[in-house]
Design a protein around this motif. Structure first.
Motif, PDB file in Angstrom:
ATOM      1  N   TYR A 124     -12.172   4.020  -3.334  1.00  0.00           N
ATOM      2  CA  TYR A 124     -11.260   3.977  -2.175  1.00  0.00           C
ATOM      3  C   TYR A 124      -9.809   4.113  -2.615  1.00  0.00           C
ATOM      4  O   TYR A 124      -8.913   4.070  -1.797  1.00  0.00           O
ATOM      5  N   LYS A 125      -9.605   4.223  -3.923  1.00  0.00           N
ATOM      6  CA  LYS A 125      -8.248   4.173  -4.463  1.00  0.00           C
ATOM      7  C   LYS A 125      -7.572   5.533  -4.327  1.00  0.00           C
ATOM      8  O   LYS A 125      -8.172   6.557  -4.679  1.00  0.00           O
ATOM      9  N   PRO A 126      -6.320   5.555  -3.867  1.00  0.00           N
ATOM     10  CA  PRO A 126      -5.645   6.841  -3.681  1.00  0.00           C
ATOM     11  C   PRO A 126      -5.642   7.702  -4.944  1.00  0.00           C
ATOM     12  O   PRO A 126      -5.838   8.910  -4.844  1.00  0.00           O
ATOM     13  N   CYS A 127      -5.445   7.118  -6.129  1.00  0.00           N
ATOM     14  CA  CYS A 127      -5.360   7.971  -7.330  1.00  0.00           C
ATOM     15  C   CYS A 127      -6.694   8.661  -7.602  1.00  0.00           C
ATOM     16  O   CYS A 127      -6.734   9.838  -7.963  1.00  0.00           O
ATOM     17  N   TRP A 128      -7.798   7.954  -7.396  1.00  0.00           N
ATOM     18  CA  TRP A 128      -9.106   8.576  -7.646  1.00  0.00           C
ATOM     19  C   TRP A 128      -9.407   9.644  -6.584  1.00  0.00           C
ATOM     20  O   TRP A 128     -10.022  10.675  -6.887  1.00  0.00           O
ATOM     21  N   HIS A 129      -8.981   9.401  -5.352  1.00  0.00           N
ATOM     22  CA  HIS A 129      -9.172  10.425  -4.300  1.00  0.00           C
ATOM     23  C   HIS A 129      -8.386  11.683  -4.634  1.00  0.00           C
ATOM     24  O   HIS A 129      -8.858  12.802  -4.433  1.00  0.00           O
ATOM     25  N   TYR A 130      -7.182  11.474  -5.157  1.00  0.00           N
ATOM     26  CA  TYR A 130      -6.349  12.601  -5.552  1.00  0.00           C
ATOM     27  C   TYR A 130      -7.052  13.417  -6.644  1.00  0.00           C
ATOM     28  O   TYR A 130      -7.099  14.646  -6.592  1.00  0.00           O
ATOM     29  N   VAL A 131      -7.619  12.715  -7.622  1.00  0.00           N
ATOM     30  CA  VAL A 131      -8.326  13.407  -8.715  1.00  0.00           C
ATOM     31  C   VAL A 131      -9.493  14.215  -8.153  1.00  0.00           C
ATOM     32  O   VAL A 131      -9.682  15.390  -8.502  1.00  0.00           O
ATOM     33  N   LYS A 132     -10.251  13.610  -7.254  1.00  0.00           N
ATOM     34  CA  LYS A 132     -11.410  14.314  -6.672  1.00  0.00           C
ATOM     35  C   LYS A 132     -10.946  15.599  -5.972  1.00  0.00           C
ATOM     36  O   LYS A 132     -11.528  16.668  -6.149  1.00  0.00           O
ATOM     37  N   GLU A 133      -9.874  15.447  -5.212  1.00  0.00           N
ATOM     38  CA  GLU A 133      -9.357  16.604  -4.459  1.00  0.00           C
ATOM     39  C   GLU A 133      -8.829  17.691  -5.425  1.00  0.00           C
ATOM     40  O   GLU A 133      -9.124  18.874  -5.262  1.00  0.00           O
ATOM     41  N   PHE A 276       1.223   6.579  -6.058  1.00  0.00           N
ATOM     42  CA  PHE A 276       0.693   6.453  -4.697  1.00  0.00           C
ATOM     43  C   PHE A 276       1.124   5.130  -4.078  1.00  0.00           C
ATOM     44  O   PHE A 276       0.398   4.541  -3.288  1.00  0.00           O
ATOM     45  N   SER A 277       2.331   4.672  -4.470  1.00  0.00           N
ATOM     46  CA  SER A 277       2.737   3.330  -4.039  1.00  0.00           C
ATOM     47  C   SER A 277       2.841   3.194  -2.517  1.00  0.00           C
ATOM     48  O   SER A 277       2.753   2.101  -1.995  1.00  0.00           O
ATOM     49  N   ASP A 278       3.020   4.328  -1.805  1.00  0.00           N
ATOM     50  CA  ASP A 278       3.113   4.232  -0.339  1.00  0.00           C
ATOM     51  C   ASP A 278       1.740   4.303   0.342  1.00  0.00           C
ATOM     52  O   ASP A 278       1.644   4.131   1.556  1.00  0.00           O
ATOM     53  N   ALA A 279       0.711   4.588  -0.454  1.00  0.00           N
ATOM     54  CA  ALA A 279      -0.607   4.792   0.167  1.00  0.00           C
ATOM     55  C   ALA A 279      -1.285   3.460   0.481  1.00  0.00           C
ATOM     56  O   ALA A 279      -0.875   2.407  -0.018  1.00  0.00           O
ATOM     57  N   GLU A 280      -2.327   3.539   1.314  1.00  0.00           N
ATOM     58  CA  GLU A 280      -3.034   2.310   1.705  1.00  0.00           C
ATOM     59  C   GLU A 280      -3.769   1.706   0.507  1.00  0.00           C
ATOM     60  O   GLU A 280      -4.431   2.423  -0.263  1.00  0.00           O
ATOM     61  N   ASN A 281      -3.649   0.394   0.377  1.00  0.00           N
ATOM     62  CA  ASN A 281      -4.326  -0.368  -0.660  1.00  0.00           C
ATOM     63  C   ASN A 281      -5.855  -0.200  -0.536  1.00  0.00           C
ATOM     64  O   ASN A 281      -6.411  -0.267   0.548  1.00  0.00           O
ATOM     65  N   ALA A 282      -6.519   0.026  -1.684  1.00  0.00           N
ATOM     66  CA  ALA A 282      -7.965   0.300  -1.674  1.00  0.00           C
ATOM     67  C   ALA A 282      -8.775  -0.872  -1.111  1.00  0.00           C
ATOM     68  O   ALA A 282      -9.789  -0.671  -0.438  1.00  0.00           O
ATOM     69  N   PHE A 283      -8.345  -2.100  -1.387  1.00  0.00           N
ATOM     70  CA  PHE A 283      -9.097  -3.271  -0.910  1.00  0.00           C
ATOM     71  C   PHE A 283      -9.054  -3.345   0.622  1.00  0.00           C
ATOM     72  O   PHE A 283     -10.048  -3.654   1.274  1.00  0.00           O
ATOM     73  N   ASN A 284      -7.868  -3.040   1.190  1.00  0.00           N
ATOM     74  CA  ASN A 284      -7.744  -3.060   2.652  1.00  0.00           C
ATOM     75  C   ASN A 284      -8.612  -1.968   3.280  1.00  0.00           C
ATOM     76  O   ASN A 284      -9.283  -2.188   4.293  1.00  0.00           O
ATOM     77  N   LYS A 285      -8.593  -0.801   2.640  1.00  0.00           N
ATOM     78  CA  LYS A 285      -9.355   0.320   3.182  1.00  0.00           C
ATOM     79  C   LYS A 285     -10.854   0.008   3.163  1.00  0.00           C
ATOM     80  O   LYS A 285     -11.567   0.212   4.151  1.00  0.00           O
ATOM     81  N   GLN A 286     -11.312  -0.511   2.033  1.00  0.00           N
ATOM     82  CA  GLN A 286     -12.736  -0.829   1.886  1.00  0.00           C
ATOM     83  C   GLN A 286     -13.147  -1.918   2.886  1.00  0.00           C
ATOM     84  O   GLN A 286     -14.192  -1.825   3.532  1.00  0.00           O
ATOM     85  N   ALA A 287     -12.307  -2.946   3.037  1.00  0.00           N
ATOM     86  CA  ALA A 287     -12.615  -4.040   3.974  1.00  0.00           C
ATOM     87  C   ALA A 287     -12.695  -3.493   5.401  1.00  0.00           C
ATOM     88  O   ALA A 287     -13.589  -3.856   6.167  1.00  0.00           O
ATOM     89  N   LYS A 288     -11.782  -2.601   5.741  1.00  0.00           N
ATOM     90  CA  LYS A 288     -11.739  -2.049   7.110  1.00  0.00           C
ATOM     91  C   LYS A 288     -13.024  -1.256   7.403  1.00  0.00           C
ATOM     92  O   LYS A 288     -13.638  -1.408   8.461  1.00  0.00           O
ATOM     93  N   ILE A 289     -13.432  -0.425   6.452  1.00  0.00           N
ATOM     94  CA  ILE A 289     -14.637   0.385   6.684  1.00  0.00           C
ATOM     95  C   ILE A 289     -15.873  -0.525   6.761  1.00  0.00           C
ATOM     96  O   ILE A 289     -16.759  -0.316   7.594  1.00  0.00           O
ATOM     97  N   PHE A 290     -15.908  -1.551   5.918  1.00  0.00           N
ATOM     98  CA  PHE A 290     -17.023  -2.506   5.945  1.00  0.00           C
ATOM     99  C   PHE A 290     -17.130  -3.163   7.334  1.00  0.00           C
ATOM    100  O   PHE A 290     -18.207  -3.203   7.937  1.00  0.00           O
TER     101      PHE A 290
END
Ligand code: NAP
Length: 337
Positions: A124-133, A276-290
């Protein structure tokens, strides 16, 4: 509001309790910990009315879901209990201490029709998403070699350093630092060859693979070398990965609780740094989807818009790879999948 109870009152319970509250859709209805003192302190910090040392008594608060943030051995026991209680589970760490228990969890999860999401937040981390993209766009050509290191000064008296309590360093540390996100990017490993040692804390109760180096062959001829250890320079965490492709290189600095940083080395543009300091925190994103997924009902995978990325079926191979690493290191054998 969805009622969530928490087992564990340490560092990550605090991080994920905040993430759950940030959804605005959750009421924390109880907390259980090993010591009454830490349960009470945690309850005070989060204004939770019920604190206990007996996690089974959390059912008196009628939770819909459980956040589990525990040493991994006790986590196994708590998860198997929670499944019998029909609770959805956000699991702070790995799926289990071994694949046999992992398979039991998968079977129970299907039988009880509950949602379990494991804690690997890298996906869920912005840096890993960036790498995937970026890999998808072919910015470094075909990935050919990965060189990665993750060193962390685990306290010798902590449960992390205790083999029985944690399940071992490859499960506790290597799955989190590399294996889970690399499987997400590159698919399932084909071959594993590892070596390990136990130098600093050599007592038999301490993690047997205190330091470990593993070579993994991924599909499409990708060769990966991972180094992990509970030994590092004092006061320093050393964690980065370099992905070399036929046309460039991506250097990933995931960072612990932050959003991560990437450096792209390219022939045309030199070094480009993305943070990616302005991006959404991975923990918040994961909690929201859960929470969304629980609220929307336990519907079939294909209908889920916002998919959870660490269901038990998706992460059990992290445990199997960690087991293969241990087997390879102990027996001086290559493990093929
Ligand atoms: N995603 C990430 O970035 C990340 C980072 C680090 C860790 N993790 C994972 O997060 C999870 C929690 O790790 P942590 O670092 O938060 O651990 P921690 O700070 O050591 O906290 C562990 C908690 O478990 C409690 N506990 C121990 N035995 C218990 C028992 N028998 N019954 C009830 N509570 C018990 C402890 O209780 P007392 O305080 O009462 O003694 C403590 O509150 C682990 O799965 C770990 O792998 C994830």
């Amino acid at each position: 509001m969805l009622k969530v109870a928490i087992v564990g009152a340490g560092t990550m319970a605090t991080v994920r309790a905040r993430a759950l509250l940030a959804t605005g859709l959750v009421e924390l209805c109880g907390v259980a910990s090993h010591r009454a003192e830490s349960a009470n302190q945690f309850a005070n910090n989060f204004n939770i009315a019920y604190a206990t040392t007996d996690y089974r008594s959390l059912t008196t608060q009628k939770p819909d879901a459980l956040l589990v943030e525990l040493p991994h051995k006790i986590q196994d026991e708590v998860v198997l209990w929670a499944l019998q209680e029909d609770l959805h589970i956000l699991l702070g760490g790995c799926l289990s201490t071994n694949s046999k228990i992992g398979e039991e969890i998968i079977a129970l999860c299907e039988q009880q029709q509950v949602i379990i999401e494991c804690g690997y937040e890298a996906r869920y981390k912005p840096c890993w998403h960036y790498v995937k993209e970026q890999l998808g766009r072919g910015v470094i050509g075909s990935p050919s070699i990965i060189n990665a290191i993750a060193l962390w000064n685990a306290p010798p008296n902590s449960w992390y350093y205790n083999q029985a309590a944690s399940g071992g360093m490859p499960i506790t540390h290597m799955t989190y630092a590399f294996i889970n996100p690399l499987r997400w990017l590159f698919g399932e490993p084909l071959q594993v060859a590892a070596m390990s040692n136990q130098v600093k804390e050599a007592d038999c109760h301490h993690v047997h693979e205190e330091s470990c180096i593993v070579n993994i062959r991924f599909p499409n001829q990708l060769l990966v070398s991972l180094t992990a250890s509970y030994i590092t320079a004092p006061e320093k965490t050393h964690w980065h990965l370099e992905i070399f492709g036929t046309d460039g290189m991506l250097e990933i600095h995931p960072g612990d609780l932050g959003t991560g940083l990437i450096q792209h080395y390219s022939k045309e543009n030199g070094i480009i740094t993305s943070d990616f300091s302005d991006a959404e925190n991975a923990f918040n994103k994961q909690a929201k989807i859960f929470i969304d997924q629980i609220n929307n009902g336990n519907i079939g995978d294909s209908q889920r818009k916002n998919m959870l990325l660490n269901s038990p079926k998706m992460v059990i191979n992290d445990i199997r790879i960690a087991e293969a690493i241990v087997h390879s290191a102990k027996n001086n054998e290559v493990v093929y999948f």
